[in-house]
Design an enzyme around this catalytic site. Structure first.
Site, PDB file in Angstrom:
ATOM      1  CE1 TYR A   1      -3.285   2.671   0.149  1.00  0.00           C
ATOM      2  CE2 TYR A   1      -2.190   3.217   2.207  1.00  0.00           C
ATOM      3  CZ  TYR A   1      -3.144   3.819   1.669  1.00  0.00           C
ATOM      4  OH  TYR A   1      -3.516   4.882   1.572  1.00  0.00           O
TER       5      TYR A   1
ATOM      6  CE  LYS B   1      -2.384   6.536  -1.595  1.00  0.00           C
ATOM      7  NZ  LYS B   1      -3.632   7.191  -2.468  1.00  0.00           N
TER       8      LYS B   1
HETATM    9  N1  LIG Z   1      -8.709   6.836   4.833  1.00  0.00           N
HETATM   10  C1  LIG Z   1      -7.482   7.206   5.327  1.00  0.00           C
HETATM   11  O1  LIG Z   1      -6.817   7.396   6.848  1.00  0.00           O
HETATM   12  C2  LIG Z   1      -6.399   7.569   4.177  1.00  0.00           C
HETATM   13  C3  LIG Z   1      -5.361   8.691   4.360  1.00  0.00           C
HETATM   14  C4  LIG Z   1      -4.397   9.038   4.184  1.00  0.00           C
HETATM   15  C5  LIG Z   1      -4.973   8.849   2.800  1.00  0.00           C
HETATM   16  N2  LIG Z   1      -5.277   8.402   2.223  1.00  0.00           N
HETATM   17  C6  LIG Z   1      -6.578   7.613   1.023  1.00  0.00           C
HETATM   18  O2  LIG Z   1      -7.178   8.403   0.497  1.00  0.00           O
HETATM   19  C7  LIG Z   1      -8.526   7.997  -0.804  1.00  0.00           C
HETATM   20  C8  LIG Z   1      -9.755   7.970  -0.447  1.00  0.00           C
HETATM   21  O3  LIG Z   1      -9.544   6.838   0.548  1.00  0.00           O
HETATM   22  P1  LIG Z   1     -10.735   6.204   1.645  1.00  0.00           P
HETATM   23  O4  LIG Z   1     -10.448   5.944   3.143  1.00  0.00           O
HETATM   24  O5  LIG Z   1     -11.710   7.164   1.002  1.00  0.00           O
HETATM   25  O6  LIG Z   1     -10.665   4.588   1.029  1.00  0.00           O
HETATM   26  P2  LIG Z   1     -12.150   4.139   0.392  1.00  0.00           P
HETATM   27  O7  LIG Z   1     -11.933   2.741   0.124  1.00  0.00           O
HETATM   28  O8  LIG Z   1     -13.444   4.034   1.253  1.00  0.00           O
HETATM   29  O9  LIG Z   1     -12.719   4.868  -1.249  1.00  0.00           O
HETATM   30  C9  LIG Z   1     -12.395   4.671  -2.429  1.00  0.00           C
HETATM   31  C10 LIG Z   1     -12.961   4.977  -3.092  1.00  0.00           C
HETATM   32  O10 LIG Z   1     -12.395   4.066  -4.550  1.00  0.00           O
HETATM   33  C11 LIG Z   1     -13.226   3.615  -5.154  1.00  0.00           C
HETATM   34  N3  LIG Z   1     -12.707   2.484  -6.247  1.00  0.00           N
HETATM   35  C12 LIG Z   1     -11.673   1.656  -5.499  1.00  0.00           C
HETATM   36  N4  LIG Z   1     -10.995   1.202  -6.779  1.00  0.00           N
HETATM   37  C13 LIG Z   1     -11.588   1.534  -8.067  1.00  0.00           C
HETATM   38  C14 LIG Z   1     -10.454   1.381  -9.201  1.00  0.00           C
HETATM   39  N5  LIG Z   1     -10.180   0.469  -9.051  1.00  0.00           N
HETATM   40  N6  LIG Z   1     -11.933   2.094  -9.845  1.00  0.00           N
HETATM   41  C15 LIG Z   1     -12.595   2.669  -9.177  1.00  0.00           C
HETATM   42  N7  LIG Z   1     -12.901   3.664  -8.129  1.00  0.00           N
HETATM   43  C16 LIG Z   1     -12.244   2.518  -7.011  1.00  0.00           C
HETATM   44  C17 LIG Z   1     -14.067   2.885  -4.190  1.00  0.00           C
HETATM   45  O11 LIG Z   1     -15.354   2.171  -4.407  1.00  0.00           O
HETATM   46  C18 LIG Z   1     -14.178   3.799  -2.666  1.00  0.00           C
HETATM   47  O12 LIG Z   1     -15.049   4.271  -2.874  1.00  0.00           O
HETATM   48  C19 LIG Z   1      -7.274   6.734  -1.143  1.00  0.00           C
HETATM   49  O13 LIG Z   1      -6.828   7.118  -2.012  1.00  0.00           O
HETATM   50  C20 LIG Z   1      -5.884   6.965  -0.222  1.00  0.00           C
HETATM   51  O14 LIG Z   1      -5.038   6.309  -0.383  1.00  0.00           O
HETATM   52  C21 LIG Z   1      -6.423   7.832   2.494  1.00  0.00           C
HETATM   53  C1  LIG Z   2      -2.298  -1.919  16.932  1.00  0.00           C
HETATM   54  C2  LIG Z   2      -4.012  -2.565  17.020  1.00  0.00           C
HETATM   55  C3  LIG Z   2      -3.682  -2.370  18.533  1.00  0.00           C
HETATM   56  C4  LIG Z   2      -4.157  -1.283  16.912  1.00  0.00           C
HETATM   57  C5  LIG Z   2      -4.114  -1.344  15.003  1.00  0.00           C
HETATM   58  C6  LIG Z   2      -4.816  -0.037  14.601  1.00  0.00           C
HETATM   59  C7  LIG Z   2      -4.382   0.086  12.845  1.00  0.00           C
HETATM   60  C8  LIG Z   2      -5.607  -0.517  12.719  1.00  0.00           C
HETATM   61  C9  LIG Z   2      -4.030   1.362  12.632  1.00  0.00           C
HETATM   62  C10 LIG Z   2      -3.019   2.514  13.334  1.00  0.00           C
HETATM   63  C11 LIG Z   2      -3.258   3.296  12.419  1.00  0.00           C
HETATM   64  C12 LIG Z   2      -3.700   2.913  10.986  1.00  0.00           C
HETATM   65  C13 LIG Z   2      -3.207   3.919   9.862  1.00  0.00           C
HETATM   66  C14 LIG Z   2      -3.120   5.340   9.747  1.00  0.00           C
HETATM   67  O1  LIG Z   2      -4.412   5.962  11.033  1.00  0.00           O
HETATM   68  C15 LIG Z   2      -3.209   6.173   8.286  1.00  0.00           C
HETATM   69  C16 LIG Z   2      -3.234   5.520   7.140  1.00  0.00           C
HETATM   70  C17 LIG Z   2      -3.241   6.200   6.160  1.00  0.00           C
HETATM   71  C18 LIG Z   2      -3.549   5.947   5.104  1.00  0.00           C
HETATM   72  O2  LIG Z   2      -3.154   6.273   4.007  1.00  0.00           O
HETATM   73  C19 LIG Z   2      -4.622   4.595   5.068  1.00  0.00           C
HETATM   74  C20 LIG Z   2      -5.039   4.035   6.058  1.00  0.00           C
HETATM   75  C21 LIG Z   2      -3.558   4.204   7.469  1.00  0.00           C
HETATM   76  C22 LIG Z   2      -2.989   2.991   6.825  1.00  0.00           C
HETATM   77  C23 LIG Z   2      -4.878   3.482   8.970  1.00  0.00           C
HETATM   78  C24 LIG Z   2      -5.100   2.125   8.548  1.00  0.00           C
HETATM   79  C25 LIG Z   2      -5.516   1.587  10.279  1.00  0.00           C
HETATM   80  C26 LIG Z   2      -4.038   2.172  11.355  1.00  0.00           C
HETATM   81  C27 LIG Z   2      -2.591   0.101  10.656  1.00  0.00           C
END
Ligand SMILES: NC(=O)c1ccc[n+]([C@@H]2O[C@H](COP(=O)([O-])OP(=O)(O)OC[C@H]3O[C@@H](n4cnc5c(N)ncnc54)[C@H](O)[C@@H]3O)[C@@H](O)[C@H]2O)c1
Ligand SMILES: CC(C)CCC[C@@H](C)[C@H]1CC[C@H]2[C@@H]3[C@H](O)C=C4C[C@@H](O)CC[C@]4(C)[C@H]3CC[C@]12C
Length: 426
Positions: free
Chosen positions: A216, A220
């Protein structure tokens, strides 16, 4: 009328814009690269009925030069907030195209507003579907991605969606003349790294050894690089592409699936969660509404400030307090009746490492039979157990960003949502 019944012209936008051009991503990946292709899904385009007097889009935007925006991944956790924020806070918007693999039923409620909303079911890994969705638009906000740190998807699939998908978005902009691209990157592009080095209140220029092994963060990082390198490429019509990447830390707020999972786990354990990570380990968090707001602002400002913002990265930040992952979650879960047991981790760290490794082994052994993907694995343990927090004002300096939601608002909204999850699951 439900979304499904409004299915209209499959591939229509594609015919208007030409054909696909090959992506040039091979060789960028640090592991074996993508394996077999996934099955092709049907691209479907659903139009809300157009309002009388609307004109067709021009390549530089919609009617009278008002922008047409694509929200790729617009039905995800962040994407839905971006879509709603655009509709609330972007009065000049002419049309919003929501492109996602899975269209949500909530899209139905958007049809009554003044903006033309077009829902397109499509796959970012399919270059022609992306090009069809992007053609004739002004700006693409690309939040689509496979967010998987639990081993649910294969590394190849993660790469294909996150890296090839992003390359397809870039190529679509170049081919069709879309000039502005906002990409949702992640803090994980920087770290935490595999060595567990802390990143303490760092900013975009803080030196840090970014070493990725997990698919992952690897994907990214590669995708972010593609987006930044594409800045300045000539798009159809000869103008330069302007790109920019936003790096959220751990996003929280309404719709956050992992918060929901922790909440349900706490309920199953009789209203308790057990501390696993020392309270002193700070984990950066940012409210989803503020992340969405940053995306909207960037999309708005990229044109005027192209020279300053093009090719830049920005951490997403707000006034959320610096806390450990678990203590932060308790800000919302405590008012919902859960408590965190222990002022120190109840299990020694070596035992957590052992359990995480055991989970990884079980996942591998069971894979032919079933998908075993628990929250705890060596990667999630390392992320949760390594301090990673940001402190920056780059977005404020470059495009005037201020968080739209205070910490108190963000907290209240998230608590209300968790309470709603509780009542809806009873
Ligand atoms: N959730 C977090 O904490 C977090 C933190 C940093 C960055 N991000 C980034 O933010 C973005 C959104 O994350 P999120 O948490 O909303 O995830 P999410 O899984 O809720 O949303 C992702 C969306 O992308 C769509 N998708 C997946 N594969 C696809 C494909 N092949 N074609 C078209 N659409 C597709 C999914 O259907 C979904 O609606 C991601 O790029 C993720 O890497 C998330
Ligand atoms: C050790 C266990 C008891 C707790 C596990 C928590 C774990 C699932 C959480 C902790 C931190 C979380 C990630 C973090 O907030 C940031 C991101 C960046 C984003 O791009 C994707 C999601 C992610 C990796 C979170 C995923 C869940 C994590 C690892």
């Amino acid at each position: 009328m439900p979304v499904e019944e409004r299915v209209a012209t499959r591939g229509r936008l594609w015919q208007e814009c030409g054909g696909p051009r090959g992506g040039g991503w091979a060789g960028l990946c640090s592991w074996n690269g993508p394996g077999g292709r996934r099955s092709r899904r049907k691209g479907r385009v659903c139009f809300w009925p157009a309002r009388p007097g609307r004109r067709e889009d021009s390549p530089s935007g919609g009617q009278s030069g008002r922008p047409v925006t694509v929200a790729a991944g617009g039905c995800g956790f962040l994407g839905e907030h971006v879509v709603r924020m655009l509709l609330q806070r972007e009065p000049r918007l002419c049309e919003l195209r929501i492109f996602d693999l899975h269209l949500g039923p909530w899209l139905d409620e958007l049809k009554t507003g003044p903006v033309r909303v077009t829902a397109i079911q499509g796959d970012v890994t399919q270059a022609h579907e992306v090009a069809a969705a992007v053609a004739g638009t002004h700006v693409v906000i690309h939040t689509a991605g496979l967010v998987d740190v639990f081993g649910k998807a294969s590394p190849e699939t993660i790469h294909e969606v996150n890296v090839q998908g992003t390359q397809n978005v870039i190529e679509a902009c170049v081919q069709t003349g879309t000039q502005f691209l906002v990409y949702t990157s992640s803090m994980e592009v920087v770290g935490p790294n595999v060595k567990g080095h802390p990143f303490y209140r760092g900013n975009e220029d803080t030196p840090y050894e970014a070493v990725h092994r997990h698919p992952y963060p690897c994907s990214k990082a590669l995708a972010e690089r593609l987006v930044l390198e594409a800045n300045g490429r000539k798009v159809r019509g000869g103008l330069p592409l302007v790109t920019c990447a936003l790096r959220p830390t751990g996003i929280y707020g309404e719709g956050h699936q992992i918060m929901r999972d922790f909440y349900h786990q706490g309920l199953r354990l009789g209203g308790r969660l057990f501390r696993a990570i020392p309270a002193s380990v700070e984990h950066g968090r940012v409210y989803v509404g503020n992340v969405a707001w940053m995306h909207v602002l960037v999309a708005r400002e990229l044109e005027q400030r192209a020279a300053l913002m093009g090719g830049q990265v920005y951490f997403c930040y707000d006034k959320s307090p610096y806390k450990s992952y678990e203590d932060f979650n308790m800000e919302f879960l405590r008012p919902c009746g859960l408590r965190l047991v222990g002022t120190r981790p109840l299990l020694p760290y070596w035992l957590l490492v052992f359990l995480a490794a055991l989970n990884a082994l079980l996942q591998w052994l069971l894979r032919p039979l079933l998908l075993y993907a628990p929250l705890l694995n060596p990667y999630t343990l390392a992320v949760a157990n390594t301090t990673f927090t940001v402190s920056t004002n780059k977005a404020q300096r470059h495009f005037g960003y201020e968080p739209l939601f205070s910490w108190e608002d963000s907290r209240t909204r998230t608590i209300r949502w968790v309470q709603g999850v509780e009542s809806s699951s009873q």
